[in-house]
Design a protein around this motif. Structure first.
Motif, PDB file in Angstrom:
ATOM      1  N   VAL A  90       6.300   5.993   5.483  1.00 59.60           N
ATOM      2  CA  VAL A  90       6.749   5.233   6.740  1.00 59.60           C
ATOM      3  C   VAL A  90       8.370   5.027   6.320  1.00 59.60           C
ATOM      4  CG1 VAL A  90       6.947   3.173   7.976  1.00 59.60           C
ATOM      5  CG2 VAL A  90       4.727   4.239   7.451  1.00 59.60           C
ATOM      6  N   PHE A  91       8.391   4.454   4.895  1.00 61.83           N
ATOM      7  CA  PHE A  91       9.935   3.940   4.431  1.00 61.83           C
ATOM      8  C   PHE A  91      10.695   5.396   4.542  1.00 61.83           C
ATOM      9  CE2 PHE A  91      12.916   1.872   2.336  1.00 61.83           C
ATOM     10  CZ  PHE A  91      13.298   2.839   1.207  1.00 61.83           C
ATOM     11  N   PRO A 124       0.886  -1.020   0.030  1.00 62.37           N
ATOM     12  CA  PRO A 124      -0.031  -0.126  -0.253  1.00 62.37           C
ATOM     13  C   PRO A 124       1.032   1.434  -0.010  1.00 62.37           C
ATOM     14  CG  PRO A 124       0.009  -1.154   2.110  1.00 62.37           C
ATOM     15  CD  PRO A 124       0.518  -2.067   1.269  1.00 62.37           C
ATOM     16  N   GLU A 145       2.866   2.792   2.854  1.00 60.19           N
ATOM     17  CA  GLU A 145       4.256   2.499   3.309  1.00 60.19           C
ATOM     18  C   GLU A 145       5.317   3.324   2.723  1.00 60.19           C
ATOM     19  OE1 GLU A 145       5.180  -0.455   4.851  1.00 60.19           O
ATOM     20  OE2 GLU A 145       3.395  -1.392   4.776  1.00 60.19           O
ATOM     21  N   ARG A 177      11.692   6.361   7.727  1.00 67.32           N
ATOM     22  CA  ARG A 177      12.686   5.649   8.433  1.00 67.32           C
ATOM     23  C   ARG A 177      14.075   5.711   7.798  1.00 67.32           C
ATOM     24  NH1 ARG A 177      11.043   0.524  10.450  1.00 67.32           N
ATOM     25  NH2 ARG A 177      12.597  -0.186  11.900  1.00 67.32           N
ATOM     26  N   THR A 178      14.080   5.880   6.564  1.00 63.62           N
ATOM     27  CA  THR A 178      15.288   6.161   5.824  1.00 63.62           C
ATOM     28  C   THR A 178      16.055   7.420   6.154  1.00 63.62           C
ATOM     29  OG1 THR A 178      14.294   5.000   3.784  1.00 63.62           O
ATOM     30  CG2 THR A 178      16.325   5.926   3.302  1.00 63.62           C
TER      31      THR A 178
END
Lengths: 493, 240
Positions: B54-55, B48, B51, B58-59
């Motif tokens: 979110v990714f 989806p 993400e 995070r990175t």
């Protein structure tokens, strides 16, 4: 080599020696020193064995990798039920790229990479750079391993006892059916009744927390909203726990002094008062101020708004030695006086030290002498500022007079004589107050008469204007008439 | 799995990555406040879109980049994914399509040069497997090389897929006019091997000519620090 930590507050026999067969390339038999046994240690005959380590791992055992006890099901050889449950997308063959083989590959490589350097935390980005797979799968596996403490787990990081940790230390015993949080290892479970720590983001909950009885979890509001709780819980399992700030601390003496100072400086500006006190909201300041012992007196003598200022001025001038008990003592003789003036006067006398009064008297003696009916206006303009000084000066004058008279009589002050002196002073103070009120009344009467005069003037003006208006209209009408007549005349003629 | 089309390969096929996993190659090259972030990875299309952010976050956090990067990363990923998706509904022509894949990349200290043939029609192909075997066989120690190789293969396959979509569109338009003959895809009668021969102008045997061996041999070079720095500065100068 991996080792377990025993869950805190659990009796040793219940923690079974778990064998996690980890066929890691580096196998090092643990030194005997590391085996401070809570549970029976296992022999190192088999290539992959476990031992129960001390709560605080010795730094010499660099090869030891720690995983929490609730992850004891983990094995590099295969895939366990827990993984299938937590990461179903890999096992339901919905997507061709997500299959158990890929999962195992990702999981094993992440773990191996972490174990190459177990003391440092491995980030997701490092991992994904080295894996030939799609990044979301990697991230899911990484998060899963991180949550279960299979990577990035170092006991030193868990020195703070979290509230839900102690509860979980008991529940984590039983099978890893309901995933539990990290259990505290080294420190004994200390119950902090005043502080709540969130289980997932490990921050202090201040406003409100959400506690789940089902799983003994405490989450701060942010984590709850984000949905940062474990599988198996839903939002309805949580109940809201409010934390009020008043419960946290009581007002210390220092804070009370700060509050009084601030009120004296800023008066009614509670925002500034709150700022000055520091750490207290406006509401807190107001409620506490009201609760202070002299608050009632001040509330009662509301008409002496300025009196409060000067009162606080004196309070401020006094050293902090004047404790509330001292105030109460002095209040007692006239405390139940029906006359608020008397009560105020009694209060002032109690607070005004002679040194203060004398200093004020020097400045105010001249002002006092100027007080007279003729100079009423000038006096009352500076009333508010000077009133305090005057009072002090009056009392000081009174006390000075008394002192001098005493000295004239005898050089020694005995207790009953002092009492008499105090009463005399009180009487003079009361007289002064009454004089002040009289002068005020006179002042207001004068203002009244002035206003009446102006009112009359205004009425006269109005009448004049009215007359003018009438005249104008008359004039206008007469002009019109003549104009019409002239017009008729020209038409006829 | 899709059976390999053998003779009736003129039928167009829905666009997708010709690999066993429908993964999209994403390349990032973002510059914010003088900081340049380059990255390349594969993204699973079935994930989806939530993400993405979110990714990106995070990175950005893992690499301790300034906050502006997170949004840029997310945007870049989003655009590339939508681009891919825009191709998805369309058709592409496949057939006996053997494509040459060239590898010419530098990952940290490892320089790789290689060329090989890839069956575009084989939807079971797995660049990741290839990369893994590649690294194992050549004894490459740097773990970042594998994914980089897989990514490079994927990227090239992606571009070829886009091209075939374009040719399919052309052919559809051309069909209205005349019957078109397409060079590398047309001949079906003889089979795959002979096609290869035709493709590479070798009519006598399937075995490669000796002089071409060098071209198709993988070359792995480990660079020293200075060489790496020199190459990096050259690369940075090029796009500017």
């Amino acid at each position: 080599m991996a080792s377990l930590e025993p869950p805190a507050a659990v009796t040793p026999p219940s923690s079974k020696p778990n064998l996690l067969p980890l066929p890691s390339p580096t196998i090092i038999t643990p030194s005997a020193a590391a085996l401070a046994a809570v549970a029976p240690t296992t022999s190192s005959s088999s290539p992959a064995t476990l031992s129960v380590a001390t709560p605080l791992p010795t730094p010499s055992d660099a090869e030891l990798v720690h995983i929490p006890s609730y992850s004891r099901w983990f094995s590099l050889d295969g895939i366990s039920e827990c993984e299938i449950r937590c990461l179903p997308e890999f096992f339901d063959s919905r997507s061709p790229s997500r299959n158990p083989r890929a999962y195992k590959y990702i999981r094993d490589s992440i773990i191996k990479q972490f174990r190459r350097n177990p003391s440092s935390k491995i980030t997701f980005t490092e991992v994904r750079k080295t894996l030939a797979a799609d990044v979301i799968s990697i991230r899911r596996v990484f998060d899963f391993l991180d949550a279960w403490g299979l990577i990035n787990y170092s006991p030193a990081a868990l020195s703070k006892p979290l509230k839900w940790e102690e509860k979980d230390s008991k529940t984590s015993q039983h099978a890893a059916d309901s995933p539990a949080g990290p259990s505290s290892d080294s420190t004994p479970p200390v119950r902090e009744t005043t502080k709540w720590l969130c289980g997932s983001c490990k921050s202090v909950c201040s406003i409100a927390c959400f506690a789940s009885d089902k799983c003994d979890l405490t989450l701060c509001a942010r984590c709850f909203v984000r949905g940062n709780y474990r599988v198996g819980l839903s939002s309805s399992d949580f109940r809201r726990v409010e934390i009020s700030d008043e419960m946290k601390t009581d007002w210390t003496e220092k804070e009370t002094m700060q509050l009084l100072e601030a009120v004296m400086h800023y008066g009614d500006d509670w925002k500034k008062v709150a700022q000055h006190v520091g750490g207290r909201s406006e509401k807190d300041c107001i409620t506490h101020f009201i609760k202070l012992p002299m608050g009632e007196k001040l509330a009662g003598s509301a008409e002496f708004g300025s009196g409060i200022n000067k009162l606080n001025q004196m309070k401020d001038d006094n050293s902090s030695n004047s404790s509330s008990s001292g105030k109460r003592l002095c209040l007692s003789p006239l405390a139940d006086a029906s006359n608020p003036i008397m009560a105020q006067a009694a209060f002032l006398s109690a607070l005004a030290g002679t040194a203060v009064a004398e200093a004020a008297a020097q400045a105010a003696v001249t002002a006092v002498s100027k007080v007279g009916h003729g100079e009423a206006n000038a006096h009352f303009r500076s009333l508010h500022g000077v009133q305090g000084l005057q009072n002090a000066s009056i009392t000081s004058n009174g006390s000075n007079k008394l002192k001098s008279s005493e000295e004239a009589r005898s050089g020694v002050n005995t207790m009953p004589e002092e009492k008499v002196n105090v009463e005399e002073e009180l009487r003079t103070v009361a007289m002064v107050q009454m004089k002040h009120i009289q002068e005020k009344i006179i002042h207001f009467e004068e203002i009244d008469s002035q206003i009446d005069k102006e009112w009359k003037q205004m009425e006269q003006m109005r009448d004049i204007l009215f007359y003018d208006q009438l005249n104008l209209l008359k004039h206008e009408r007469s002009i019109r008439k003549t104009g019409q007549q002239a017009a008729e005349g020209t038409r006829a003629g | 799995m899709k059976p390999l089309p053998s003779t009736s390969s003129k039928t167009p096929v829905k666009f997708r990555m010709p690999t066993s996993e429908n993964l999209v190659p994403i390349r990032l090259d973002i510059e914010v406040d003088g900081q340049r972030f380059k990255d390349a990875f594969t993204w699973n299309l079935s994930d989806p879109d939530s993400e993405i952010s979110v990714f990106a976050k995070r990175t950005q956090k893992d690499l301790k980049l300034p906050l502006a990067f997170a949004t840029q990363i997310a945007q870049s990923i989003q655009t590339q994914l939508t681009e891919f998706r825009s191709y998805q509904g369309q058709e592409m022509l496949t057939g006996e399509k053997i494509v040459p894949i060239k590898l010419d990349l530098r990952v940290n200290h490892t320089l790789i040069k290689d060329q090989f043939l890839w069956d575009f029609n084989n939807f079971d192909s797995d660049p990741e497997e290839f990369a893994k075997t590649f690294c194992n066989d050549l004894g490459i120690e740097d773990p970042e090389v594998g994914p980089a190789v897989a990514f490079a293969i994927r990227e090239q396959l992606y571009e070829i897929a886009i091209q075939s979509v374009a040719t399919a569109r052309e052919s559809r338009n051309a069909k209205k006019g005349r019957r078109g003959e397409y060079s590398s895809i047309s001949s079906r009668s003889t089979g795959a091997a002979l096609d290869l021969m035709k493709l590479f102008s070798n009519r006598y045997s399937v075995v490669r000519k000796r002089k071409e061996w060098d071209v198709y041999e993988p070359m792995v070079d480990i660079l020293s620090n200075e060489e790496v720095n020199a190459l990096e500065s050259m690369e940075e100068r090029k796009p500017r």
